[in-house]
Design an enzyme around this catalytic site. Structure first.
Site, short mmCIF file in Angstrom:
data_model
loop_
_atom_site.label_atom_id
_atom_site.label_comp_id
_atom_site.label_asym_id
_atom_site.label_seq_id
_atom_site.Cartn_x
_atom_site.Cartn_y
_atom_site.Cartn_z
N LYS A 114 -20.41 -27.81 26.66
CA LYS A 114 -20.73 -26.47 25.89
C LYS A 114 -20.06 -25.20 26.49
O LYS A 114 -19.85 -24.26 26.16
CB LYS A 114 -22.21 -26.54 25.40
CG LYS A 114 -22.41 -27.48 24.50
CD LYS A 114 -23.50 -26.94 23.42
CE LYS A 114 -23.43 -27.77 22.33
NZ LYS A 114 -24.76 -28.00 21.62
N LYS B 85 -16.20 -37.34 19.72
CA LYS B 85 -17.46 -37.65 18.77
C LYS B 85 -17.19 -36.68 17.62
O LYS B 85 -16.59 -35.66 17.94
CB LYS B 85 -18.49 -37.60 19.46
CG LYS B 85 -19.16 -36.24 19.48
CD LYS B 85 -20.68 -36.20 19.81
CE LYS B 85 -21.22 -34.51 19.66
NZ LYS B 85 -22.66 -34.18 19.99
N LYS C 161 -20.47 -31.39 14.61
CA LYS C 161 -20.76 -30.42 13.25
C LYS C 161 -19.99 -29.20 13.86
O LYS C 161 -19.61 -28.32 12.78
CB LYS C 161 -21.91 -30.32 12.87
CG LYS C 161 -23.00 -30.29 14.10
CD LYS C 161 -24.41 -29.94 13.28
CE LYS C 161 -25.55 -30.83 13.77
NZ LYS C 161 -26.06 -30.68 15.10
P1 TYM Z 1 -27.64 -32.97 17.17
O1 TYM Z 1 -28.26 -31.86 16.29
O2 TYM Z 1 -26.35 -32.51 17.76
O3 TYM Z 1 -27.56 -34.17 16.50
C1 TYM Z 1 -28.54 -34.86 15.88
C2 TYM Z 1 -28.60 -36.44 15.72
O4 TYM Z 1 -27.06 -37.03 15.56
C3 TYM Z 1 -26.67 -37.87 16.61
N1 TYM Z 1 -25.08 -37.37 16.46
C4 TYM Z 1 -24.35 -38.62 16.37
N2 TYM Z 1 -24.60 -40.07 16.09
C5 TYM Z 1 -23.30 -40.92 15.99
N3 TYM Z 1 -22.10 -40.24 16.03
C6 TYM Z 1 -21.72 -39.01 16.22
N4 TYM Z 1 -20.49 -38.46 16.03
C7 TYM Z 1 -23.04 -38.07 16.33
N5 TYM Z 1 -23.13 -36.57 16.45
C8 TYM Z 1 -24.44 -36.50 16.29
C9 TYM Z 1 -27.22 -37.17 17.94
O5 TYM Z 1 -26.99 -38.00 18.88
C10 TYM Z 1 -28.59 -36.83 17.43
O6 TYM Z 1 -29.27 -37.86 17.52
N6 TYM Z 1 -30.26 -32.10 21.28
C11 TYM Z 1 -30.18 -32.83 20.04
C12 TYM Z 1 -31.41 -32.13 19.11
C13 TYM Z 1 -32.95 -32.29 19.65
C14 TYM Z 1 -33.58 -33.64 19.75
C15 TYM Z 1 -34.85 -33.35 20.52
C16 TYM Z 1 -33.30 -35.05 19.58
C17 TYM Z 1 -33.61 -31.51 20.16
N7 TYM Z 1 -34.85 -32.05 20.59
C18 TYM Z 1 -35.78 -34.27 20.70
C19 TYM Z 1 -34.25 -35.83 19.68
C20 TYM Z 1 -35.57 -35.71 20.48
C21 TYM Z 1 -28.99 -32.71 19.15
O7 TYM Z 1 -28.37 -31.79 19.33
O8 TYM Z 1 -28.66 -33.30 18.39
#
Ligand code: TYM
Length: 343
Positions: free
Chosen positions: A113, A196, A199
């Site tokens: 990032k 990966k 979004k």
């Molecule tokens: P975020 O918002 O980027 O993504 C949400 C969830 O989707 C999963 N994910 C994927 N899984 C498979 N293939 C992909 N291409 C892919 N892109 C995203 C992510 O692994 C995630 O599970 N930091 C976290 C949000 C967060 C969080 C937490 C998660 C904040 N606090 C506490 C768990 C527990 C994030 O940015 O996810």
């Protein structure tokens, strides 16, 4: 009988992708019957990149509606917005004093990032995993269902919990990551299958959004990057694009890689792309319909989020009392009642 506690979240940065759905949300909904689930729209995390306030407010509500449309049931799970429970930010500060600079500096997501937002490498981007540790540890969480990209952050949450407990007694549960199988843990970008599916990717063709209409989904899969080998195999090194399509197809169908390879033994990329698109359309169409219904009824959504924040807030306060007490901070009688607990 008490059920294991599950916590997970997603950021309201743009719409969610098929990767988020297959890697995380679909797994969340499957856990609701036999776990005590808490799901959170992590809006404070999303502030680490610049947001337009009016658009951001709508996106946060969109994401909450999408959680529900994907099948999260507010009668079974707690669903809320992170900024509605101030203890998340408060605990993040306390935990930052138990997190080492070197640990944060090793986080690959920070490095990525910092590169992609070089003009805004703010301190929040660096301490992001501490807020994530606070989210998780605040609820005595046992399991955290995430995609593979979040595993390193989860390891840090565990290390912080162990360090705190070592110094102040067993206050926190040490959480376990739960990374989904079946090829869904890391869905790849359709234009660059070495990355990966994210979004925040710029190219529209790179990502399938949960709310894309069927025509858009078909177009994106038809244009997916593959290779010139004219064979359908599970060779991830030489055929990352093909393997990604196979993984998406089998995650959507719930079948093994062997079954997928037998099904596509004709080696025709065109058919692989169209069938993958069809499987994804069948999966996402009901989600899109339900989302549109929910967004047309703001009062229902507001009610669900209000109740969720109340439930999550009450649980968070119980943990905050323990943490503040363990650290020797005097309890605010107005907040916690007059007893100066020592437990
Ligand atoms: P975020 O918002 O980027 O993504 C949400 C969830 O989707 C999963 N994910 C994927 N899984 C498979 N293939 C992909 N291409 C892919 N892109 C995203 C992510 O692994 C995630 O599970 N930091 C976290 C949000 C967060 C969080 C937490 C998660 C904040 N606090 C506490 C768990 C527990 C994030 O940015 O996810």
């Amino acid at each position: 009988m008490t059920q294991p506690i599950v916590f997970s979240g997603a950021q309201p940065t743009g719409q969610l992708t098929l990767g988020n759905y297959l890697g995380a949300l679909r797994q969340w909904t499957a856990m609701q019957d036999d776990h005590d689930c808490i799901f959170c729209v992590v809006d404070l995390h999303a502030l680490t990149v610049r947001q337009d306030p009016a658009e951001f407010r709508e996106r946060i509500l969109d994401l909450a509606a999408l959680f529900l449309a994907c099948g999260i049931d507010p009668d079974k799970s707690t669903i809320f917005i992170q900024s509605h429970v101030p203890a998340h930010a408060e605990l993040a500060w306390l935990l930052s004093t138990f997190t080492m600079m070197g640990e944060l500096d090793r986080m690959t997501q920070f490095k990525d990032k910092a590169r992609s937002h070089a003009q805004n490498v703010n301190a929040g981007l660096f301490t992001y995993p501490v807020l994530m540790a606070a989210d998780i540890l605040l609820y005595g969480t046992h399991k955290v269902p995430v995609g593979e990209d979040q595993k390193q952050h989860l390891e840090l949450s565990r290390d912080v919990a162990v360090r705190f407990n070592g110094l102040h007694g067993p206050v926190f549960v040490v959480p376990e990551p739960l990374v989904t199988g079946g090829g869904a843990a890391r869905i790849k970008d359709l234009q660059d299958p070495l990355k990966k599916m994210s979004k925040t990717a710029e190219a529209d063709l790179a990502k399938v959004m949960i709310l894309d209409d069927p025509a858009a989904i078909l177009k994106k899969f038809k244009k997916a990057v593959t290779d010139g080998l004219a064979q359908i195999s599970a060779d991830e090194v030489n055929q990352p694009g093909v393997v990604n399509l196979l993984n998406i197809w089998r995650a959507a169908k719930g079948v093994s890689m062997e079954e997928a390879l037998t099904h596509f033994s004709h080696n025709q990329y065109g058919r692989l792309k169209v069938e993958t698109a069809e499987a994804v359309i069948a999966l996402l169409e009901p989600v899109r319909t339900r989302f549109l219904e929910l967004r047309s009824d703001p009062a229902e959504l507001e009610g669900i989020l209000g109740r969720g924040a109340e439930l999550a807030g009450a649980r968070a306060e119980t943990m905050m009392k323990r943490v503040l007490t363990a650290l020797g901070l005097p309890l605010n009688a107005r907040r916690f009642g007059s007893a100066q607990g020592r437990s």
